[in-house]
Design a protein around this motif. Structure first.
Motif, mmCIF file in Angstrom:
data_model
loop_
_atom_site.group_PDB
_atom_site.id
_atom_site.type_symbol
_atom_site.label_atom_id
_atom_site.label_comp_id
_atom_site.label_asym_id
_atom_site.label_seq_id
_atom_site.Cartn_x
_atom_site.Cartn_y
_atom_site.Cartn_z
ATOM 1 N N HIS A 205 0.903 -1.084 -0.082
ATOM 2 C CA HIS A 205 -0.051 -0.031 -0.021
ATOM 3 C C HIS A 205 0.725 1.261 -0.125
ATOM 4 N N MET A 206 0.397 2.386 0.057
ATOM 5 C CA MET A 206 1.015 3.526 -0.218
ATOM 6 C C MET A 206 1.784 3.957 0.927
ATOM 7 N N GLY A 207 1.559 3.552 2.186
ATOM 8 C CA GLY A 207 2.187 3.741 3.174
ATOM 9 C C GLY A 207 3.700 2.849 3.120
ATOM 10 N N HIS A 208 3.627 1.520 2.710
ATOM 11 C CA HIS A 208 4.911 0.940 2.331
ATOM 12 C C HIS A 208 5.485 1.628 1.246
ATOM 13 N N ALA A 209 4.939 1.962 0.303
ATOM 14 C CA ALA A 209 5.691 2.729 -0.878
ATOM 15 C C ALA A 209 6.307 3.807 -0.528
ATOM 16 N N ALA A 210 5.885 4.796 0.512
ATOM 17 C CA ALA A 210 6.398 5.976 1.007
ATOM 18 C C ALA A 210 7.524 5.679 1.864
ATOM 19 N N THR A 211 7.419 4.501 2.567
ATOM 20 C CA THR A 211 8.750 4.243 3.378
ATOM 21 C C THR A 211 9.971 3.752 2.542
ATOM 22 N N TYR A 212 9.588 2.944 1.722
ATOM 23 C CA TYR A 212 10.612 2.537 1.043
ATOM 24 C C TYR A 212 11.225 3.489 -0.183
ATOM 25 N N ASN A 213 10.441 4.299 -0.345
ATOM 26 C CA ASN A 213 10.670 5.624 -1.104
ATOM 27 C C ASN A 213 11.712 6.335 -0.628
ATOM 28 N N ALA A 214 11.541 6.856 0.735
ATOM 29 C CA ALA A 214 12.423 7.427 1.535
ATOM 30 C C ALA A 214 13.911 6.798 1.523
ATOM 31 N N PHE A 215 13.997 5.485 1.813
ATOM 32 C CA PHE A 215 15.227 4.695 1.806
ATOM 33 C C PHE A 215 16.037 4.885 0.537
ATOM 34 N N ASP A 216 15.147 4.459 -0.410
ATOM 35 C CA ASP A 216 15.767 4.565 -1.580
ATOM 36 C C ASP A 216 16.231 5.939 -2.141
ATOM 37 N N LEU A 217 15.810 7.148 -1.688
ATOM 38 C CA LEU A 217 16.486 8.446 -1.759
ATOM 39 C C LEU A 217 17.833 8.241 -1.033
ATOM 40 N N VAL A 218 17.755 7.761 0.097
ATOM 41 C CA VAL A 218 19.184 7.631 0.833
ATOM 42 C C VAL A 218 20.117 7.028 -0.088
ATOM 43 N N VAL B 43 1.003 7.312 6.197
ATOM 44 C CA VAL B 43 0.539 7.874 5.279
ATOM 45 C C VAL B 43 -1.055 7.416 5.555
ATOM 46 N N ALA B 44 -2.093 8.470 5.539
ATOM 47 C CA ALA B 44 -3.528 8.337 6.032
ATOM 48 C C ALA B 44 -4.475 8.161 4.682
ATOM 49 N N LEU B 45 -5.651 7.837 5.212
ATOM 50 C CA LEU B 45 -6.592 7.715 4.172
ATOM 51 C C LEU B 45 -8.021 8.010 4.796
ATOM 52 N N ASN B 46 -8.762 8.943 4.555
ATOM 53 C CA ASN B 46 -9.789 9.146 5.044
ATOM 54 C C ASN B 46 -9.642 9.459 6.469
ATOM 55 N N GLY B 47 -8.647 10.272 6.763
ATOM 56 C CA GLY B 47 -8.208 10.752 8.056
ATOM 57 C C GLY B 47 -7.822 9.521 9.254
ATOM 58 N N ALA C 294 4.163 8.732 -11.789
ATOM 59 C CA ALA C 294 3.196 9.506 -11.107
ATOM 60 C C ALA C 294 3.136 9.031 -9.655
ATOM 61 N N ILE C 295 3.026 7.831 -9.459
ATOM 62 C CA ILE C 295 3.041 7.543 -8.030
ATOM 63 C C ILE C 295 4.000 7.975 -7.284
ATOM 64 N N ARG C 296 5.345 7.499 -8.024
ATOM 65 C CA ARG C 296 6.550 8.022 -7.185
ATOM 66 C C ARG C 296 6.561 9.616 -6.912
ATOM 67 N N LEU C 297 6.141 10.340 -7.899
ATOM 68 C CA LEU C 297 6.104 12.078 -7.608
ATOM 69 C C LEU C 297 5.102 12.226 -6.745
ATOM 70 N N ALA C 298 3.881 11.562 -6.700
ATOM 71 C CA ALA C 298 3.001 11.949 -5.465
ATOM 72 C C ALA C 298 3.747 11.672 -3.988
ATOM 73 N N LEU C 299 4.595 10.403 -4.177
ATOM 74 C CA LEU C 299 5.373 10.130 -2.728
ATOM 75 C C LEU C 299 6.227 11.167 -2.539
ATOM 76 N N LEU C 300 7.035 11.608 -3.572
ATOM 77 C CA LEU C 300 8.075 12.636 -3.434
ATOM 78 C C LEU C 300 7.469 14.083 -2.869
ATOM 79 N N TRP D 19 0.926 12.362 6.362
ATOM 80 C CA TRP D 19 -0.113 12.928 5.165
ATOM 81 C C TRP D 19 -1.095 12.084 4.977
ATOM 82 N N GLU D 20 -2.063 12.615 3.985
ATOM 83 C CA GLU D 20 -3.087 11.794 3.639
ATOM 84 C C GLU D 20 -3.065 11.801 2.060
ATOM 85 N N TRP D 21 -3.335 10.464 1.640
ATOM 86 C CA TRP D 21 -3.514 10.205 0.169
ATOM 87 C C TRP D 21 -4.977 10.569 -0.219
#
Length: 409
Positions: A52-65, A280-284, A309-315, A323-325
């Motif tokens: 899910h997007m919470g996973h993706a956001a986490t792995y995106n952060a450490f991909d940037l590292v 990452v939240a959804l509907n609060g 586009a998904i990656r840009l949304a994370l970035l 934050w909220e998707w």
């Protein structure tokens, strides 16, 4: 266990900057100064549902590292686990009438597909908990024999009192730890424990559940925290550069893992920096498998959403922010992707040398990806309004965005 294929990281002129990053343990910003080989361990998924997007956001952060380190001409030694046996996985398999091993294999395969599509750089070692068991058992036996662990009705628990540095990762008080322990897989109210916070190292075999030969521990399966410790010590050793994951892992997972390792080795610290990504939240409400309020990467891909586009949304959100998707977040990312691709499709454009340095500076400043995106936005706007005569600029922008942000234009 194999990971996923690596996308090529383009080489850029010049050299990147050392990374300044927020460290949970010191509660401040520190400058990471790895040697020629930077070492990072990021906690992986429990594969009972899709990415899910919470996973993706986490792995995106450490991909940037990793990308920041690669830009400094370092090598990166990246290790990630898969918790392919654990209570949530077994419970989901029983609920849905599936074999737990087949469920784990299917969802791990889907995770690999999602990571490949999002251009996340793969770990050099991708290790499942099950395959790590032969290395886990001796560690538990060592802790028990050294008096840092004890048996309770056949189970083996770690004594948090065995590590004088216990509590220094999360900086929480005892009551906060107890509440989070109960919420996040611990059993603080079990009678007979020396300390309510003591975590399980080895669970003795339960009827109807998988178990393995534990030597002098008897048949059973490992606890959650010792799994990552065994894998990290085996492949990275003590004092590696970054221990990463979501903020929900600071306690108990990273706190307990650090104490396990420090009690085992007598060395400190387990990791030089503890880095945590926001939720990452959804509907609060925070996205979580237990709540079922999830936006899946694979579903977006099936719906035709470009992974870039998904990656840009994370970035577009700082990695430490909660934050909220929303549909608007994705729409903004899709529009940005379109503008950037149009800008780099021209034969020439404004000079991009300063832009590359702006992206580097933003990422070196605690992975400030939103600032990096705004820098590219400014170049794209200048390209649209005035253009330029530098024939190499569009190609350089395309390579920089790929190398540093992981977005293919």
């Amino acid at each position: 266990m194999y990971a996923w294929p690596a996308s090529e990281v383009p080489a850029l002129p010049g050299e990147g900057r050392d990374l300044q990053i927020h460290d949970t343990a010191t509660q401040g910003t520190i400058t990471l100064d790895p040697g020629p080989v930077a070492r990072i361990y990021v906690c992986g998924i429990t594969p009972y549902d899709a990415t899910h997007m919470g996973h993706a956001a986490t792995y995106n952060a450490f991909d940037l590292v990793q990308r920041v380190w690669l830009d400094t001409k370092r090598q990166v030694h990246y290790v990630q686990n898969v918790t392919d046996v654990d209570d949530p996985l077994l419970e989901r398999a029983i609920r849905d009438g599936h074999d737990w091993t087949e469920l784990a294999e299917r969802e791990t395969a889907l995770f690999r597909e999602d990571m490949t599509a999002l251009r996340m750089l793969p770990p050099q070692h991708y290790i499942g908990a099950v395959e790590a068991i032969p290395g886990i058992v001796p560690l538990v036996e060592r802790l028990r024999d050294a008096g840092a662990a004890y048996e309770l009705e056949g189970d083996v628990y770690f004594s948090v009192e065995a590590d004088p540095h216990f509590g220094e990762v999360s900086n929480l008080d005892a009551e906060a730890m107890r509440l989070l322990s109960a919420e996040r897989g611990g059993d603080p109210d079990r009678p007979g424990k020396k300390n309510p916070l003591d975590p399980m190292l080895w669970m003795s075999a339960r009827e109807g559940e998988p178990s393995w030969d534990g030597g002098t521990l008897g048949r059973g399966r490992p606890g959650w925290h010792i799994e990552c410790v065994a894998i990290a010590l085996d492949h990275l050793g003590m004092g590696f550069d970054v221990q990463g994951g979501g903020t929900d892992l600071a306690f108990p997972h990273h706190e307990m893992g650090a104490s396990h390792a420090q009690a085992l080795t007598g060395e400190y610290p387990f990791a030089k920096a503890y880095v945590h990504a926001g939720m990452v939240a959804l509907n609060g409400e925070k996205m979580s498998k237990s709540k079922g309020n999830l936006v899946f990467v694979s579903k977006l891909r099936r719906d035709g959403v470009d992974p870039a586009a998904i990656r840009l949304a994370l970035l577009s959100h700082h990695y430490r922010a909660d934050w909220e998707w929303t549909d608007a977040v994705l729409e903004e990312a899709q529009q940005r992707l379109g503008r950037w691709r149009a800008a780099v499709s021209r034969p020439d454009g404004p000079s991009a040398d300063d832009l590359v340095e702006e992206i580097r500076e933003a990422l070196a400043n605690d992975l400030d990806a939103p600032a990096a995106l705004l820098a590219v936005d400014r170049w794209a706007a200048l390209q649209e309004s005035d253009g330029g005569t530098d024939e190499g600029a569009p190609g350089l922008v395309s390579r920089a965005v790929d190398a540093l942000l992981g977005v293919a234009l």
